[in-house]
Design an enzyme around this catalytic site. Structure first.
Site, PDB file in Angstrom:
ATOM      1  N   CYS A 172       0.827  -1.203   0.000  1.00  0.00           N
ATOM      2  CA  CYS A 172       0.000   0.000   0.000  1.00  0.00           C
ATOM      3  C   CYS A 172       0.869   1.264   0.000  1.00  0.00           C
ATOM      4  CB  CYS A 172      -1.004  -0.034   1.145  1.00  0.00           C
ATOM      5  SG  CYS A 172      -2.350   1.150   0.943  1.00  0.00           S
TER       6      CYS A 172
ATOM      7  N   GLU B  16      -2.087  -9.080   3.492  1.00  0.00           N
ATOM      8  CA  GLU B  16      -2.145  -9.505   4.893  1.00  0.00           C
ATOM      9  C   GLU B  16      -3.551  -9.426   5.465  1.00  0.00           C
ATOM     10  OE1 GLU B  16      -2.209  -5.095   5.395  1.00  0.00           O
ATOM     11  OE2 GLU B  16      -1.483  -6.485   3.900  1.00  0.00           O
TER      12      GLU B  16
ATOM     13  N   HIS C 294      -3.770  -5.241   0.011  1.00  0.00           N
ATOM     14  CA  HIS C 294      -3.391  -5.741   1.334  1.00  0.00           C
ATOM     15  C   HIS C 294      -3.414  -7.269   1.375  1.00  0.00           C
ATOM     16  CE1 HIS C 294      -3.392  -1.879   3.486  1.00  0.00           C
ATOM     17  NE2 HIS C 294      -4.265  -1.531   2.553  1.00  0.00           N
TER      18      HIS C 294
END
Length: 169
Positions: free
Chosen positions: A57, A142, A140
């Site tokens: 990001c 994660e 993202h």
């Protein structure tokens, strides 16, 4: 992923980070216009000489700026858990989680190539860097909003850390 993590504030110097002897550096997400973060960009320019880097990001945007790329403010940004992103090397689309209002606009051809694109608007969603052990994604991986389909990116980073500075993509 069997990694020991040390989290440092955004304004930590390159010298302090390198004193920790990291195998790699993860540039995480965060708020704001990446162009305003000149201190972080300078730190990244120094870190890339020493350790592999994976940016997510804002980290994606900052590494692009550190390597001579450009960013732009998006009209609406990408928000939500259902942004389709194509990994060009895998020729596969993943549904990703995103929350950003800036995008990488360009990267010099001799520095990196776009590795991921947003299927809704064609914007840059990832960069594979040349001649340095680094890669980044705008989304993202994660977040695990759904399946862990993009977990392969963390495996790629682990491989880069194992190879160290010789780990260019």
């Amino acid at each position: 992923r069997n990694c020991d993590l040390v989290v440092v504030p955004y304004n930590t110097s390159a010298e302090a980070i390198l004193a920790l002897h990291p195998d790699g550096v993860m540039l995480s997400n965060g708020p704001g216009d990446p162009k305003d973060m000149t201190g972080a960009i300078e730190v990244i320019r120094e870190l890339i000489k020493h350790v592999p880097i994976f940016g997510i990001c804002l980290g994606h945007q900052l590494l692009a700026l550190a390597m001579g790329g450009t960013t732009r403010k998006m009209k609406y940004g990408h928000r939500g858990l259902n942004q389709p992103v194509k990994d060009l090397s895998k020729d596969r689309v993943f549904i990703t989680s995103q929350n950003h209002g800036y995008a990488v606009e360009s990267i010099p051809e001799d520095v990196g190539t776009i590795s991921h694109v947003n299927m809704n608007d064609g914007s840059c969603e990832g960069i594979a860097y040349k001649n340095i052990p680094a890669f980044t994604v705008q989304f993202h991986p994660e977040a695990s909003a759904g399946p862990n389909d993009t977990g392969y990116l963390f495996e790629r980073f682990s491989d880069l850390m194992e190879r160290g500075q010789q780990g260019c993509l």
